[in-house]
Write an enzyme that holds these catalytic residues in place. Structure first.
Site, short mmCIF file in Angstrom:
data_model
loop_
_atom_site.label_atom_id
_atom_site.label_comp_id
_atom_site.label_asym_id
_atom_site.label_seq_id
_atom_site.Cartn_x
_atom_site.Cartn_y
_atom_site.Cartn_z
N SER A 1 0.81 -1.22 0.00
CA SER A 1 0.00 0.00 0.00
C SER A 1 0.84 1.27 0.00
O SER A 1 0.34 2.35 -0.28
CB SER A 1 -0.95 0.03 1.20
OG SER A 1 -0.26 0.34 2.39
N LYS B 1 0.78 3.80 7.33
CA LYS B 1 0.09 4.68 6.39
C LYS B 1 0.53 6.13 6.63
O LYS B 1 1.13 6.45 7.66
CB LYS B 1 -1.43 4.62 6.59
CG LYS B 1 -2.07 3.26 6.31
CD LYS B 1 -2.10 2.95 4.84
CE LYS B 1 -2.83 1.63 4.57
NZ LYS B 1 -2.08 0.47 5.07
#
EC number: 3.4.21.88
Length: 218
Positions: A135, A174
């Protein structure tokens, strides 16, 4: 050995210094537009010309297939490694469960990894995590890479962070953003194919910020 000033123009030295400071602050390379704004350059083409010169001289590597594909080449820091604890895995994709928050205590780690001195400098509580997932691939962090973390309890908007989701008992890597409306946090992947995670701020516990990446060579 030639000095940097003997081989680079003043603008190129400024760009190189900007890249170094940006990576040190945010843990990721700047985009070309970041360089244009940060170095007061007239256009992206001028920035690209100077980046090509830095690449030819071996100061950087460029990966054109991703948006922030600038990698510093630092022979000095690689020659003087520092040992930090390897604290296990962190998900760069869907969050993966970890046993409990004690996992983040560096004193519990039996494994270590050598990292460049520049990743540590005068920072305290530096540790490493092995990345699982893709990601964060547009931030030059891929599956199997190792991220170097500084243990902190808060980060600025846009910084990459290791985050513990309390209710889900899961950890994820993230970019962190506090939403302007409501008491929400957005955990943003650096992969256009993946959606962000939205959650209550009270559900989020920041465990560290990314200060560097050791890439797995295939």
């Amino acid at each position: 050995m030639a000095k940097i000033s003997d081989t680079l123009s003043a603008r190129q030295e400024k760009i190189l210094e900007f890249i170094q400071n940006y990576v040190k602050k945010y843990g990721i390379p700047p985009s070309i537009r970041d360089i244009v704004a940060g170095c007061s350059i007239s256009s992206t083409s001028v920035a690209d010309y100077n980046l090509k010169h830095l690449e030819r001289l071996g100061f950087i590597r460029r990966h054109h297939e991703i948006s922030r594909g600038i990698e510093l080449v630092d022979k000095v820091s690689r020659a003087c490694p520092v040992t930090v604890p390897l604290m296990g895995r962190i998900a760069a994709g869907r969050p993966i469960p970890v046993p409990d928050t004690e996992t983040w205590n560096a004193s519990n780690s039996a494994e270590t990894v050598e990292v460049p001195q520049a990743f540590v400098d005068d920072r305290k509580d530096v540790y490493a995590l092995k990345v699982k997932g893709t990601s964060m691939i547009d931030a030059l962090i891929n599956d199997g890479d190792v991220v170097i973390m500084q243990a902190v309890q808060s980060v600025d908007n846009g910084e990459m962070a290791a985050v513990w989701l309390k209710t889900e008992k899961e950890a994820t890597l993230k970019r962190f953003y506090k939403e302007k409306r409501g008491n929400k946090v957005r955990l943003q992947p650096a992969n256009a194919q993946m959606a962000p995670i939205y959650t209550e701020a009270s559900n989020v516990e920041v465990q560290g910020r990314v200060v560097g990446v050791i890439r797995k060579l295939v």
